[in-house]
Scaffold this motif. Structure first.
Motif, short mmCIF file in Angstrom:
data_model
loop_
_atom_site.label_atom_id
_atom_site.label_comp_id
_atom_site.label_asym_id
_atom_site.label_seq_id
_atom_site.Cartn_x
_atom_site.Cartn_y
_atom_site.Cartn_z
N LEU A 52 0.84 -1.32 0.09
CA LEU A 52 -0.07 0.03 0.03
C LEU A 52 0.68 1.14 0.21
O LEU A 52 0.50 2.26 -0.51
CB LEU A 52 -0.92 0.06 1.32
N GLY A 55 2.89 3.06 -3.62
CA GLY A 55 2.45 4.40 -4.57
C GLY A 55 2.84 5.53 -3.57
O GLY A 55 2.91 6.60 -4.65
N ARG A 60 6.00 10.64 -3.74
CA ARG A 60 6.76 11.75 -2.62
C ARG A 60 7.47 12.76 -3.29
O ARG A 60 7.45 13.96 -3.06
CB ARG A 60 7.62 11.10 -1.68
N ARG B 44 -1.14 18.18 -3.31
CA ARG B 44 -2.01 17.03 -3.07
C ARG B 44 -3.40 17.36 -3.09
O ARG B 44 -4.22 16.49 -3.41
CB ARG B 44 -1.62 16.37 -1.84
N ILE B 130 1.69 4.91 -8.81
CA ILE B 130 1.51 6.37 -8.24
C ILE B 130 0.15 6.81 -8.58
O ILE B 130 -0.55 7.53 -7.63
CB ILE B 130 2.79 7.18 -8.71
N THR B 133 -2.59 5.21 -6.56
CA THR B 133 -2.77 5.66 -5.16
C THR B 133 -3.31 7.14 -4.89
O THR B 133 -4.14 7.54 -3.98
CB THR B 133 -1.08 5.88 -4.56
N ARG B 134 -2.99 7.95 -5.93
CA ARG B 134 -3.35 9.43 -6.01
C ARG B 134 -4.97 9.29 -6.15
O ARG B 134 -5.80 10.03 -5.17
CB ARG B 134 -2.98 10.40 -7.04
N VAL B 137 -6.54 8.06 -3.09
CA VAL B 137 -6.55 8.99 -1.94
C VAL B 137 -7.79 9.90 -2.35
O VAL B 137 -8.33 10.47 -1.21
CB VAL B 137 -5.15 9.65 -1.71
N LEU B 148 -3.52 10.76 5.69
CA LEU B 148 -2.45 10.01 4.88
C LEU B 148 -1.40 10.87 4.07
O LEU B 148 -0.46 10.31 3.99
CB LEU B 148 -3.44 9.02 3.66
N GLU B 152 2.05 9.73 4.88
CA GLU B 152 2.52 8.96 3.87
C GLU B 152 3.40 9.85 2.80
O GLU B 152 4.42 9.39 2.44
CB GLU B 152 1.52 8.05 2.92
N PHE B 153 2.76 10.87 2.55
CA PHE B 153 3.52 11.80 1.50
C PHE B 153 4.60 12.63 2.21
O PHE B 153 5.80 12.80 1.76
CB PHE B 153 2.56 12.64 0.62
N ARG B 180 -6.01 3.83 6.32
CA ARG B 180 -5.52 2.86 5.65
C ARG B 180 -6.44 1.88 5.10
O ARG B 180 -6.24 1.48 3.98
CB ARG B 180 -4.51 2.41 6.59
N PHE B 183 -8.52 3.35 2.37
CA PHE B 183 -7.54 3.47 1.23
C PHE B 183 -7.32 2.01 0.55
O PHE B 183 -7.44 1.94 -0.72
CB PHE B 183 -6.32 3.98 1.43
N LYS B 184 -7.08 1.13 1.26
CA LYS B 184 -7.14 -0.29 0.57
C LYS B 184 -8.50 -0.71 0.00
O LYS B 184 -8.02 -1.23 -0.93
CB LYS B 184 -6.56 -1.21 1.97
N GLN B 185 -9.49 -0.52 0.66
CA GLN B 185 -10.75 -0.73 0.01
C GLN B 185 -10.81 0.13 -1.32
O GLN B 185 -11.18 -0.59 -2.40
CB GLN B 185 -11.75 -0.28 0.80
N LEU B 187 -8.47 1.01 -3.35
CA LEU B 187 -7.47 0.30 -3.95
C LEU B 187 -7.96 -0.92 -4.63
O LEU B 187 -7.81 -1.33 -5.98
CB LEU B 187 -6.09 0.20 -3.43
#
Lengths: 179, 208
Positions: A52, A55, A60, B44, B130, B133-134, B137, B148, B152-153, B180, B183-185, B187
């Motif tokens: 997870l 990405g 970053r 973001r 990437i 992920t964006r 999010v 997040l 994370e960023f 998280r 987010f996983k759901q 994804l």
């Protein structure tokens, strides 16, 4: 929601998360690392967290970057601040003045109407209320009774109840009894 | 040059004090010191470079106006982040859209690294990861997205996140956990092939 679909307890999930985020003390981290080696469920969960994160790690370094003269633009905007604040204050004052003017105008209108009414300038030539002298009322009732008497029996009105003895001076013609 | 060099090494509190006293140079140094991080953070939440610049300028102007209220109880950058996050979330609610694609997606293709030498498809997969992920999010509610992004960023610690969002450490931990999971759901729904084989199989089972 279970993140990993494993049978980890919630406290283990949070412990793993803290480990993953580098929030454990060195002693806690060592102890947890030993558990991680021994417990496949933890390993699977750690693998999911790692995938997870991939990405995010890649993203970053991406993103917009400021123009070379961005700071100069900010300073220019900051220099404008006093003028902007002055304009904002002026706009706020103007708005308050407009509001006051409207309130004053409304108050003046109300006062004018009230004064005119009190002075009788606004008459009630056409009264909407049912007010009349007792004699006039009786006359009108008699007139209506006369009309009713001329009506065919099927349309005639039921008998008007006799008025109280308060007005004996005016004779009350009897209505024909409705059948 | 020496003066500039010295100024770039001046600690934040001194620059802040000088800026409050009216030094444009000190405030310029502060802006230059933090503009990259603020741009990255705001990126973001923004759709494009222009929107991001406008928002970043708004943030720094707000910082200038409020600088005299900074008490120094937390690090300057957490205070700055707080203003930036608030401005970004206000901006999102003003614009009434959920945040959108980031500016610089194509740049992801340039980051193959060593993996590219081993697997020609690796850069494409990395870029897809990437972008996915964006997108995932962006699907999250604002509070989950923000935490997040910060963790994370921006790689802030729990303590720093707590300072930025002005919440308790325990709240940081639990909110991050739920973020998280969500987010996983997201994804799993849209990009199940990006999850590892075990998680992918698990994705077919309904989440509890």
């Amino acid at each position: 929601v279970n993140l990993s679909h494993t049978n980890l307890s919630h406290s283990d999930e949070l412990l793993l998360q803290r480990h993953f985020d580098g929030e454990l003390s060195s002693a806690e981290a060592s102890a947890f690392a030993a558990r991680l080696l021994a417990e496949p469920a933890l390993q699977q969960r750690a693998q999911t967290l790692q995938s997870l994160r991939a990405g995010f790690v890649g993203g970053r370094t991406h993103g917009p970057r400021p123009r070379p003269n961005f700071a100069a633009g900010v300073i220019a905007a900051v220099r404008e601040l006093p003028r902007l604040e002055q304009l904002e204050r002026a706009a706020a004052s103007a708005s308050q003045v407009r509001l006051c003017q409207r309130l004053l105008l409304a108050a003046a209108l109300l006062a004018t109407v009230g004064f005119a009414f009190a002075a009788g300038l606004i008459g009630d030539e056409r009264s909407d209320t049912l007010q009349a002298a007792p004699g006039a009322a009786t006359q009108e009732l008699d007139r209506l009774d006369a009309i009713a008497r001329r009506l065919p029996p099927a349309l005639s009105l039921p008998a008007r109840p006799q008025p109280a003895a308060a007005q004996p001076a005016v004779p009350q013609p009897a209505l024909p009894q409705a059948r | 040059v020496l003066a500039l060099h010295r100024q770039s090494e001046t600690p934040d509190p001194e620059l802040i004090a000088a800026a409050v006293d009216g030094s444009e140079a000190a405030f310029t140094t502060l802006v230059e010191r933090y503009q990259d991080r603020i741009f990255r953070l705001l990126g973001r939440y923004c759709r494009d470079q222009i929107e991001c610049e406008d928002l970043a300028q708004e943030v720094f102007v707000k910082v200038f106006r409020k600088l005299h209220t900074f008490q120094g109880e937390s690090a300057f950058y957490t205070w700055l982040y707080r203003i930036a996050v608030n401005a970004a979330t206000d901006h999102l609610s003003r614009a009434s859209y959920r945040r959108l694609r980031l500016v610089d997606d194509d740049a992801a293709l340039d980051h193959g690294g060593d993996a590219e030498a081993q697997d020609p498809s690796a850069p494409l997969l990395a870029a897809e990861r990437i972008a996915a992920t964006r997108a995932a999010v962006d699907m999250l509610p604002e509070k989950f997205r923000t935490i997040l992004i910060l963790r994370e960023f921006e790689e802030l610690s729990y303590t720093e996140i707590a300072a930025v969002l002005q919440i308790q450490l325990g709240t940081v931990e639990s909110r991050l956990f739920r973020a998280r999971a969500r987010f996983k759901q997201a994804l799993e729904r849209s990009y199940p092939h990006l999850l590892p084989a075990g998680a992918e199989a698990a994705a077919e089972r309904p989440a509890r």
